[in-house]
Design a protein around this motif. Structure first.
Motif, PDB file in Angstrom:
ATOM      1  N   ALA A 270       0.828  -1.142  -0.065  1.00 31.61           N
ATOM      2  CA  ALA A 270      -0.195  -0.204  -0.002  1.00 31.61           C
ATOM      3  C   ALA A 270       0.894   1.555  -0.036  1.00 31.61           C
ATOM      4  O   ALA A 270       1.874   1.315   0.668  1.00 31.61           O
ATOM      5  CB  ALA A 270      -0.789  -0.077   1.168  1.00 31.61           C
ATOM      6  N   PRO A 271       0.480   2.199  -0.743  1.00 32.68           N
ATOM      7  CA  PRO A 271       1.345   3.276  -0.814  1.00 32.68           C
ATOM      8  C   PRO A 271       1.346   4.073   0.594  1.00 32.68           C
ATOM      9  O   PRO A 271       0.376   3.843   1.282  1.00 32.68           O
ATOM     10  CB  PRO A 271       0.583   4.388  -1.856  1.00 32.68           C
ATOM     11  N   ASP A 272       2.181   5.027   0.711  1.00 32.88           N
ATOM     12  CA  ASP A 272       2.301   5.993   1.696  1.00 32.88           C
ATOM     13  C   ASP A 272       1.129   6.643   2.149  1.00 32.88           C
ATOM     14  O   ASP A 272       0.432   7.226   1.155  1.00 32.88           O
ATOM     15  CB  ASP A 272       3.512   6.616   1.605  1.00 32.88           C
ATOM     16  N   GLY A 273       0.567   6.924   3.312  1.00 32.96           N
ATOM     17  CA  GLY A 273      -0.604   7.437   3.672  1.00 32.96           C
ATOM     18  C   GLY A 273      -1.817   6.694   3.269  1.00 32.96           C
ATOM     19  O   GLY A 273      -2.950   7.127   3.924  1.00 32.96           O
ATOM     20  N   GLU A 315     -13.891   0.640   2.290  1.00 30.10           N
ATOM     21  CA  GLU A 315     -12.864   1.759   2.302  1.00 30.10           C
ATOM     22  C   GLU A 315     -11.490   0.837   2.249  1.00 30.10           C
ATOM     23  O   GLU A 315     -10.591   1.438   1.522  1.00 30.10           O
ATOM     24  CB  GLU A 315     -12.743   2.686   3.513  1.00 30.10           C
ATOM     25  N   CYS A 316     -11.472  -0.279   2.748  1.00 26.48           N
ATOM     26  CA  CYS A 316     -10.286  -1.022   2.861  1.00 26.48           C
ATOM     27  C   CYS A 316      -9.693  -1.544   1.206  1.00 26.48           C
ATOM     28  O   CYS A 316      -8.613  -1.936   1.176  1.00 26.48           O
ATOM     29  CB  CYS A 316     -10.602  -2.208   3.781  1.00 26.48           C
ATOM     30  N   THR A 317     -10.761  -1.537   0.288  1.00 28.75           N
ATOM     31  CA  THR A 317     -10.279  -2.052  -1.008  1.00 28.75           C
ATOM     32  C   THR A 317      -9.585  -1.094  -1.506  1.00 28.75           C
ATOM     33  O   THR A 317      -8.814  -1.148  -2.789  1.00 28.75           O
ATOM     34  CB  THR A 317     -11.638  -2.041  -1.900  1.00 28.75           C
ATOM     35  N   ALA A 318      -9.361   0.246  -0.993  1.00 31.70           N
ATOM     36  CA  ALA A 318      -8.549   1.071  -1.413  1.00 31.70           C
ATOM     37  C   ALA A 318      -7.037   0.657  -1.443  1.00 31.70           C
ATOM     38  O   ALA A 318      -6.019   1.284  -2.117  1.00 31.70           O
ATOM     39  CB  ALA A 318      -8.355   2.340  -0.658  1.00 31.70           C
ATOM     40  N   LEU A 319      -6.550  -0.154  -0.362  1.00 33.07           N
ATOM     41  CA  LEU A 319      -5.209  -0.915  -0.514  1.00 33.07           C
ATOM     42  C   LEU A 319      -5.112  -1.943  -1.636  1.00 33.07           C
ATOM     43  O   LEU A 319      -3.836  -2.015  -1.713  1.00 33.07           O
ATOM     44  CB  LEU A 319      -5.232  -1.423   0.946  1.00 33.07           C
ATOM     45  N   LEU A 320      -6.118  -2.201  -2.282  1.00 28.79           N
ATOM     46  CA  LEU A 320      -5.850  -3.242  -3.389  1.00 28.79           C
ATOM     47  C   LEU A 320      -5.791  -2.696  -4.546  1.00 28.79           C
ATOM     48  O   LEU A 320      -5.557  -3.512  -5.719  1.00 28.79           O
ATOM     49  CB  LEU A 320      -6.901  -4.188  -3.213  1.00 28.79           C
ATOM     50  N   ARG A 321      -5.664  -1.367  -4.685  1.00 30.49           N
ATOM     51  CA  ARG A 321      -5.389  -0.655  -5.869  1.00 30.49           C
ATOM     52  C   ARG A 321      -3.827  -0.643  -6.638  1.00 30.49           C
ATOM     53  O   ARG A 321      -2.808  -0.858  -5.630  1.00 30.49           O
ATOM     54  CB  ARG A 321      -5.678   0.843  -5.886  1.00 30.49           C
ATOM     55  N   ASP A 335      11.361  -9.342 -10.884  1.00 30.41           N
ATOM     56  CA  ASP A 335      11.650  -8.586  -9.705  1.00 30.41           C
ATOM     57  C   ASP A 335      10.443  -8.445  -8.809  1.00 30.41           C
ATOM     58  O   ASP A 335      10.466  -8.146  -7.624  1.00 30.41           O
ATOM     59  CB  ASP A 335      12.033  -7.004 -10.190  1.00 30.41           C
ATOM     60  N   ARG A 336       9.172  -8.468  -9.560  1.00 31.99           N
ATOM     61  CA  ARG A 336       7.710  -8.053  -9.031  1.00 31.99           C
ATOM     62  C   ARG A 336       7.309  -9.350  -8.926  1.00 31.99           C
ATOM     63  O   ARG A 336       6.438  -9.779 -10.160  1.00 31.99           O
ATOM     64  CB  ARG A 336       7.039  -6.962  -9.508  1.00 31.99           C
ATOM     65  N   ALA A 337       7.018 -10.039  -7.865  1.00 34.70           N
ATOM     66  CA  ALA A 337       6.649 -11.352  -7.917  1.00 34.70           C
ATOM     67  C   ALA A 337       5.490 -11.729  -6.673  1.00 34.70           C
ATOM     68  O   ALA A 337       4.743 -12.621  -6.961  1.00 34.70           O
ATOM     69  CB  ALA A 337       7.697 -12.658  -7.528  1.00 34.70           C
ATOM     70  N   LEU A 338       5.376 -11.060  -5.882  1.00 39.57           N
ATOM     71  CA  LEU A 338       4.471 -10.892  -4.788  1.00 39.57           C
ATOM     72  C   LEU A 338       3.137 -10.414  -5.080  1.00 39.57           C
ATOM     73  O   LEU A 338       3.110  -9.065  -5.492  1.00 39.57           O
ATOM     74  CB  LEU A 338       5.096 -10.348  -3.415  1.00 39.57           C
ATOM     75  N   HIS A 339       2.313 -10.777  -4.183  1.00 42.08           N
ATOM     76  CA  HIS A 339       0.885 -10.150  -4.419  1.00 42.08           C
ATOM     77  C   HIS A 339       0.683  -9.693  -2.859  1.00 42.08           C
ATOM     78  O   HIS A 339       0.601 -10.593  -1.974  1.00 42.08           O
ATOM     79  CB  HIS A 339      -0.284 -11.026  -4.583  1.00 42.08           C
ATOM     80  N   ALA A 340       0.686  -8.423  -2.493  1.00 42.62           N
ATOM     81  CA  ALA A 340       0.769  -7.883  -1.145  1.00 42.62           C
ATOM     82  C   ALA A 340      -0.549  -8.450  -0.179  1.00 42.62           C
ATOM     83  O   ALA A 340      -0.273  -8.528   0.952  1.00 42.62           O
ATOM     84  CB  ALA A 340       0.777  -6.244  -1.022  1.00 42.62           C
ATOM     85  N   ALA A 341      -1.560  -8.533  -1.004  1.00 44.60           N
ATOM     86  CA  ALA A 341      -2.707  -8.974  -0.135  1.00 44.60           C
ATOM     87  C   ALA A 341      -2.623 -10.551   0.455  1.00 44.60           C
ATOM     88  O   ALA A 341      -3.094 -10.854   1.244  1.00 44.60           O
ATOM     89  CB  ALA A 341      -3.970  -8.730  -0.769  1.00 44.60           C
ATOM     90  N   VAL A 342      -2.207 -11.229  -0.744  1.00 50.64           N
ATOM     91  CA  VAL A 342      -2.181 -12.662  -0.625  1.00 50.64           C
ATOM     92  C   VAL A 342      -0.839 -13.056   0.192  1.00 50.64           C
ATOM     93  O   VAL A 342      -0.588 -14.031   1.118  1.00 50.64           O
ATOM     94  CB  VAL A 342      -2.007 -13.407  -1.805  1.00 50.64           C
ATOM     95  N   ALA A 343       0.330 -12.081   0.146  1.00 53.16           N
ATOM     96  CA  ALA A 343       1.438 -12.170   0.903  1.00 53.16           C
ATOM     97  C   ALA A 343       2.328 -13.341   0.346  1.00 53.16           C
ATOM     98  O   ALA A 343       2.701 -14.091   1.324  1.00 53.16           O
ATOM     99  CB  ALA A 343       1.354 -12.283   2.475  1.00 53.16           C
ATOM    100  N   ALA A 344       2.201 -13.595  -0.924  1.00 47.27           N
ATOM    101  CA  ALA A 344       2.769 -14.744  -1.678  1.00 47.27           C
ATOM    102  C   ALA A 344       2.743 -14.608  -3.050  1.00 47.27           C
ATOM    103  O   ALA A 344       1.891 -13.822  -3.573  1.00 47.27           O
ATOM    104  CB  ALA A 344       2.202 -16.056  -1.049  1.00 47.27           C
TER     105      ALA A 344
END
Length: 480
Positions: A270-273, A315-321, A335-344
Motif C-alpha cells: 500500500a502507498p504511503d498515507g 474503504e479497505c479496498t483502496a489498499l488493493l489498488r 523482480d515483482r513476484a508478490l501479491h501484497a494481499a495474498v502475501a505470496a
C-alpha cells in the motif's frame, strides 16, 4: 479479490434498466457476439477436444450463487490415510473449446473479462460455452484441468499437480445451503471438510500476513413498492471456498516460477498515507483500532453484518489498488513476484470462463507438471497479456463504479430535499468542507459538501440530499 457486485431483485426496474442500457452504450460494451464467433462456439460445443484421462468417478460438487450457470470450479475434499488432506479441484478447460487464432479466441481477447451489471451479465464467451458445454454443470461430463493438492495436517500444501481429465460434478450447491449443512452437522463428509480446510488456510493466511476482505455485496431490493439499497454480508462458507481458490492460485504461481515461464497476479504494498486514511475512516466509524494492532488483524475482527464495519471494509479496498500482471520467461525470476494481499506469489487460474488470463495460466501449469514446453500459442501471447488484462480490468472497474453511482442516483432521485442520518467517514485534508458520508438506511456512500464550516470527521450528522441525477450518475449531500 473483492468486488462490490450489484444485483437487481424484485421490483420493476424499467427506468433503471433503460439507464443501464445507456451506460453500456456509452462505455462501448458489446451487445452480442458476431455471427462467426457464435458459429465457431457452436461447433466447439458439439466437438470439444477431450482428454484421455477419466476422473468421472470423483464425486465433485460446485459452490456458486443459486442463479449462476457459468461454473468454473468443482471440488472434492478428503482426508489422507496417513494424515492431512487431499483436495481435487477441477477447473473448466476452456482451451478444449477455443482454437488459437480463431474468431472465438480473437473475441475473447477483445472482451478480456465478463462484465457484471445489476440487470445482466456480459460474458467473455458465448453462452453456449460459458453456460453450457464448458460449464461444470451437475451430471454432465466435461473436460477440465484437474488439480490434486495434498496438504499436511496444518493445511500446508505438500504437493500440487494438474492434468487434463474428464470430470462429472454430482451437485450444484449454493453458499446459504452449504453454510446451513455445515452448521447443522448434516453436510456430507467431503463438504464438511470445507470448513476444516478453509479454517486451516485462514490461519496460514494470518501467519504469512495475508488479508481477505469480506466485502459485503450491495443489493437493490424491492421495498414498499419502491427501491432500497442493502448489503449482503458474506458467510463463513464464502471465505472457506475462496481459500481453496487462493490455495490453487498460489500453487499455480509456484509451478510457473519453478518452470521459469508464467504470468503472475501481483500487487505492490500500500502507498504511503493509505493506512493513515483508513485510520481516519476507522475513527469516523467508531471502530476501535489500537496502534499496536496490525491492519490485517483488525480486518479479521470486523463483522460485515454491522453497517459501520461494512462501510469500513469498502474503504479497505483502496489498499488493493495497483494490482497488475507480471510475465516472466527464460527462467528469470521476476523482480515483482508478490501479491501484497495474498502475501505470496499468486496467479489467476481458477476462472477461465470469466477471465482471459486463466486459460493461459492453466496451460502453463499443465506444461510445468508434465515437464514439457508450453504451446506456442501460449508463449506467443504472454507479452500482450498484461496490457490486455489491464484494459479489461479497467473497464470492469469502471462498470462497477458507474453502476453503483447510477443505481444510487436512480433510487434517490425522488428523495431530493429529504434528510438522512449519516456518518462522516472521510474529510479532505486540504479542503475540509468536502468529504464522504455513509448512510445506513439506505446503504449509500456519497459526497458531502458543507457551505462554510469544516465537516466533523467521525460524527453522526443529518444530511440533506441536494442532487441525485441518474443522467450524470451523481448524488450530493449537504449538512442539514
Amino acid at each position: 479479490m473483492p468486488r462490490r457486485r450489484l444485483h437487481m431483485t424484485g421490483a420493476d426496474g424499467a427506468a433503471l434498466r433503460t439507464a443501464l442500457r445507456a451506460l453500456r452504450t456509452r462505455l462501448g460494451v458489446p451487445e452480442g457476439f458476431p455471427p462467426e464467433v457464435l458459429a465457431e462456439a457452436g461447433r466447439a460445443a458439439a466437438a470439444p477436444r477431450l482428454p484421455d484421462h477419466d476422473a468421472t468417478d470423483l464425486p465433485l460438487f460446485t459452490i456458486d450463487p443459486p442463479a449462476s450457470v457459468d461454473l468454473d470450479q468443482a471440488m472434492h475434499l478428503a482426508k489422507r490415510p496417513a494424515g492431512g488432506y487431499r483436495v481435487h479441484y477441477a477447473i473448466a478447460d476452456v482451451a478444449a473449446f477455443v482454437t488459437p487464432g480463431g474468431a472465438l479466441d480473437a473475441e475473447a481477447h477483445r472482451r478480456v473479462t465478463t462484465l457484471y451489471f445489476p440487470d445482466e451479465r456480459v460474458p467473455l464467451h458465448p453462452p453456449v460455452l460459458s453456460e453450457g458445454a464448458a460449464s461444470l454443470l451437475p451430471d454432465r461430463t466435461r473436460p477440465a484441468l484437474l488439480w490434486r493438492l495434498d496438504l499436511d495436517s496444518d493445511g500446508r500444501v505438500e504437493t500440487a499437480e494438474v492434468r487434463r481429465a474428464l470430470v462429472r460434478s454430482r451437485a450444484k450447491l449454493d453458499y446459504d445451503g452449504v453454510q446451513k449443512a455445515i452448521d447443522s452437522g448434516t453436510a456430507e463428509p467431503s463438504l464438511a471438510l470445507l470448513k476444516d480446510i478453509g479454517t486451516l488456510r485462514e490461519v496460514l493466511e494470518t501467519e504469512r500476513g495475508g488479508i481477505s476482505l469480506d466485502v459485503p455485496e450491495q443489493e437493490v431490493v424491492a421495498q414498499d413498492g419502491s427501491y432500497a439499497l442493502a448489503y449482503r454480508a458474506p458467510l463463513p462458507a464464502d471465505g472457506w471456498n475462496a481459500q481453496i481458490s487462493l490455495m490453487t492460485g498460489m500453487a499455480a504461481a509456484d509451478l510457473m516460477l519453478a518452470s521459469g515461464t508464467g504470468v503472475l497476479r501481483t500487487l505492490p504494498a500500500a502507498p504511503d498515507g493509505a493506512v493513515g486514511r483508513l485510520r481516519r475512516a476507522a475513527t469516523a466509524l467508531r471502530i476501535d483500532w489500537p496502534h499496536h494492532v496490525p491492519y490485517a488483524r483488525l480486518v479479521r475482527s470486523l463483522d460485515p453484518h454491522l453497517p459501520a464495519h461494512a462501510a469500513f471494509l469498502q474503504e479497505c479496498t483502496a489498499l488493493l489498488r495497483g494490482a497488475g500482471y507480471t510475465v516472466f520467461t527464460g527462467g528469470q525470476t521476476p523482480d515483482r513476484a508478490l501479491h501484497a494481499a495474498v502475501a505470496a506469489p499468486y496467479a489467476h487460474c481458477t476462472a477461465p470462463l470469466r477471465r482471459l488470463v486463466d486459460r493461459y495460466t492453466g496451460e502453463l501449469c499443465v506444461a510445468a507438471v508434465a515437464g514439457t514446453e508450453p504451446p506456442a500459442w501460449v508463449t506467443g501471447a504472454l507479452d500482450a497479456l498484461p496490457r490486455e488484462m489491464a484494459e479489461g480490468t479497467r473497464l470492469a472497474n469502471t462498470v462497477e463504479r458507474e453502476c453503483v453511482d447510477l443505481v444510487e442516483a436512480a433510487l434517490l432521485k425522488d428523495r431530493v430535499g429529504q434528510t438522512f442520518e449519516a456518518t462522516v467517514i472521510d474529510v479532505r485534508e486540504q479542503e475540509p468542507t468536502v468529504g464522504t458520508v455513509h448512510l445506513e438506511d439506505p446503504a449509500v456512500v456519497g459526497r458531502v459538501e458543507s457551505p462554510a464550516a469544516p465537516l466533523p470527521l467521525g460524527d453522526r450528522i443529518r444530511v440533506r440530499l441536494t442532487h441525485a441525477d441518474p443522467g450524470t450518475s451523481k448524488i450530493l449531500f449537504t449538512p442539514a
